[in-house]
Design a protein around this motif. Sequence first.
Motif, PDB file in Angstrom:
ATOM      1  N   ASN A  94     -46.769  28.704   0.596  1.00  0.00           N
ATOM      2  CA  ASN A  94     -48.445  29.361   0.916  1.00  0.00           C
ATOM      3  C   ASN A  94     -49.299  28.877  -0.200  1.00  0.00           C
ATOM      4  O   ASN A  94     -50.359  28.603  -0.110  1.00  0.00           O
ATOM      5  N   GLY A  95     -48.642  28.487  -1.218  1.00  0.00           N
ATOM      6  CA  GLY A  95     -49.463  28.630  -2.600  1.00  0.00           C
ATOM      7  C   GLY A  95     -49.266  26.916  -3.326  1.00  0.00           C
ATOM      8  O   GLY A  95     -50.134  26.935  -4.376  1.00  0.00           O
ATOM      9  N   TYR A  96     -48.445  26.215  -2.866  1.00  0.00           N
ATOM     10  CA  TYR A  96     -47.932  25.094  -3.652  1.00  0.00           C
ATOM     11  C   TYR A  96     -49.184  24.146  -3.848  1.00  0.00           C
ATOM     12  O   TYR A  96     -49.295  23.304  -4.718  1.00  0.00           O
ATOM     13  N   SER A  97     -50.136  24.102  -2.919  1.00  0.00           N
ATOM     14  CA  SER A  97     -51.355  23.093  -3.143  1.00  0.00           C
ATOM     15  C   SER A  97     -52.664  23.967  -3.676  1.00  0.00           C
ATOM     16  O   SER A  97     -53.789  23.599  -3.376  1.00  0.00           O
ATOM     17  N   ASP A  98     -52.400  25.430  -3.911  1.00  0.00           N
ATOM     18  CA  ASP A  98     -53.704  26.025  -4.320  1.00  0.00           C
ATOM     19  C   ASP A  98     -53.522  26.029  -5.970  1.00  0.00           C
ATOM     20  O   ASP A  98     -52.779  26.630  -6.466  1.00  0.00           O
ATOM     21  N   PRO A  99     -54.655  25.733  -6.455  1.00  0.00           N
ATOM     22  CA  PRO A  99     -54.775  25.525  -7.987  1.00  0.00           C
ATOM     23  C   PRO A  99     -54.815  26.724  -8.521  1.00  0.00           C
ATOM     24  O   PRO A  99     -54.164  26.873  -9.683  1.00  0.00           O
ATOM     25  N   TYR A 128     -53.147  29.555  -7.565  1.00  0.00           N
ATOM     26  CA  TYR A 128     -51.736  29.959  -7.584  1.00  0.00           C
ATOM     27  C   TYR A 128     -50.762  29.569  -8.581  1.00  0.00           C
ATOM     28  O   TYR A 128     -50.255  29.690  -9.210  1.00  0.00           O
ATOM     29  N   ILE A 129     -50.918  28.272  -8.799  1.00  0.00           N
ATOM     30  CA  ILE A 129     -50.206  27.103  -9.725  1.00  0.00           C
ATOM     31  C   ILE A 129     -50.728  27.632 -11.050  1.00  0.00           C
ATOM     32  O   ILE A 129     -49.894  27.771 -12.018  1.00  0.00           O
ATOM     33  N   GLU A 130     -51.971  27.803 -11.350  1.00  0.00           N
ATOM     34  CA  GLU A 130     -52.442  28.102 -12.675  1.00  0.00           C
ATOM     35  C   GLU A 130     -52.072  29.586 -13.200  1.00  0.00           C
ATOM     36  O   GLU A 130     -51.694  29.587 -14.331  1.00  0.00           O
ATOM     37  N   ASN A 131     -51.622  30.300 -12.177  1.00  0.00           N
ATOM     38  CA  ASN A 131     -51.334  31.684 -12.585  1.00  0.00           C
ATOM     39  C   ASN A 131     -49.907  31.846 -12.699  1.00  0.00           C
ATOM     40  O   ASN A 131     -49.330  33.119 -13.193  1.00  0.00           O
ATOM     41  N   LEU A 132     -49.053  30.722 -12.535  1.00  0.00           N
ATOM     42  CA  LEU A 132     -47.686  30.976 -12.504  1.00  0.00           C
ATOM     43  C   LEU A 132     -47.331  31.163 -14.171  1.00  0.00           C
ATOM     44  O   LEU A 132     -48.058  30.435 -14.831  1.00  0.00           O
ATOM     45  N   GLN A 133     -46.298  31.461 -14.593  1.00  0.00           N
ATOM     46  CA  GLN A 133     -45.775  31.707 -16.056  1.00  0.00           C
ATOM     47  C   GLN A 133     -45.333  30.046 -16.015  1.00  0.00           C
ATOM     48  O   GLN A 133     -44.921  29.432 -15.283  1.00  0.00           O
ATOM     49  N   ILE A 135     -52.119  17.081  -4.444  1.00  0.00           N
ATOM     50  CA  ILE A 135     -52.441  17.307  -5.579  1.00  0.00           C
ATOM     51  C   ILE A 135     -51.656  18.476  -6.276  1.00  0.00           C
ATOM     52  O   ILE A 135     -50.998  19.530  -5.513  1.00  0.00           O
ATOM     53  N   ILE A 136     -51.222  18.335  -7.511  1.00  0.00           N
ATOM     54  CA  ILE A 136     -50.476  19.342  -8.180  1.00  0.00           C
ATOM     55  C   ILE A 136     -51.671  19.528  -9.328  1.00  0.00           C
ATOM     56  O   ILE A 136     -51.826  18.520 -10.066  1.00  0.00           O
ATOM     57  N   LEU A 137     -52.087  20.691  -9.641  1.00  0.00           N
ATOM     58  CA  LEU A 137     -52.957  20.952 -10.731  1.00  0.00           C
ATOM     59  C   LEU A 137     -53.118  22.374 -11.025  1.00  0.00           C
ATOM     60  O   LEU A 137     -52.415  23.151 -10.455  1.00  0.00           O
ATOM     61  N   PRO A 138     -53.493  22.785 -12.464  1.00  0.00           N
ATOM     62  CA  PRO A 138     -53.708  21.849 -13.184  1.00  0.00           C
ATOM     63  C   PRO A 138     -52.471  21.258 -14.140  1.00  0.00           C
ATOM     64  O   PRO A 138     -51.502  22.114 -14.154  1.00  0.00           O
ATOM     65  N   ILE A 139     -52.966  20.313 -14.772  1.00  0.00           N
ATOM     66  CA  ILE A 139     -51.926  19.967 -15.812  1.00  0.00           C
ATOM     67  C   ILE A 139     -52.192  20.542 -17.267  1.00  0.00           C
ATOM     68  O   ILE A 139     -53.002  19.994 -17.626  1.00  0.00           O
ATOM     69  N   THR A 140     -51.104  21.700 -17.338  1.00  0.00           N
ATOM     70  CA  THR A 140     -51.817  22.194 -18.498  1.00  0.00           C
ATOM     71  C   THR A 140     -50.783  21.844 -19.714  1.00  0.00           C
ATOM     72  O   THR A 140     -49.623  21.464 -19.635  1.00  0.00           O
ATOM     73  N   VAL A 141     -51.281  21.798 -21.000  1.00  0.00           N
ATOM     74  CA  VAL A 141     -50.470  21.817 -22.101  1.00  0.00           C
ATOM     75  C   VAL A 141     -50.667  22.687 -23.136  1.00  0.00           C
ATOM     76  O   VAL A 141     -51.518  23.583 -23.021  1.00  0.00           O
TER      77      VAL A 141
END
Length: 261
Positions: free
Chosen positions: A110-115, A117-122, A83-89
């Motif tokens: 370590n975080g590629y599948s952690d929502p 981690y992904i959500e907090n990226l710029q 999964i890759i999430l969330p899909i933000t717009v």
Amino acid sequence: MSILSENIRYLRGQLNLSQQALADSLKLTRGRYAKYEDGANEPPIEVLIGMSKYFKISLDLLLTVDLAKYPIDRILTLADNRIILPITVDAKGENKIEIIPQKASMGYLNGYSDPEYIENLQSLSLPFLRNGKYRAFPTEGDSMPPYNDGTYVVGKYVENIADLKKGKTYIFITRNEGITYKRFQKTSSESISVIPDNDFYEPYDIPKSQILEIWEYACSINTEELGGSGLDMNSIKDMFISLKKEINELKRVNGLEKLGK
């Protein structure tokens, strides 16, 4: 299993089903299903698979992600229960492109599948990149000129190795190398062959078992001004490449002379 309990309760509510109706669909008694939803018991793998198929949601999502926080239509489900999430717009409805920070190869592994981690990226939005999932990765080293440190390569997610095109460049996320940017050559049953654009480096194989993600080159973003010391560094690289070619030629000539004797 509290996340699973909350998820199946949430999904049942979204479908407006009673516990009895859902239990019947899963071929369970209502009492047995209720214990899973209450978190009193942990369902066996065959029941988990049944839930995954019924809700059409991967086991990865069911077991690790609080689905109430992420609307289903904003979750991208990938092959092999990835999964890759969330899909933000953004406010204009453009798909946001997450930016992996410089010097963060291990952090991404370590975080590629952690929502979270992904959500907090710029992130950023590029209106000319649509119809796919995109992510921006930092480049390091000198194996892929003209991209130097400070350049970000934006890649489009590739679901299947069979979709790789010979001669195209890709960002490969692997267990042993982390983030690497190389040109694809060919594939075999066990590995894929890649080659750097810098002639100083040799082609090599990446075992398929080591590959976590593949992203096809879409565009690049340079965050550092070209010129100055950058030109000097390029001259040094060219010098080493030329020297390597001369050494290889000397080896070839010496080998021919030995054969002549």
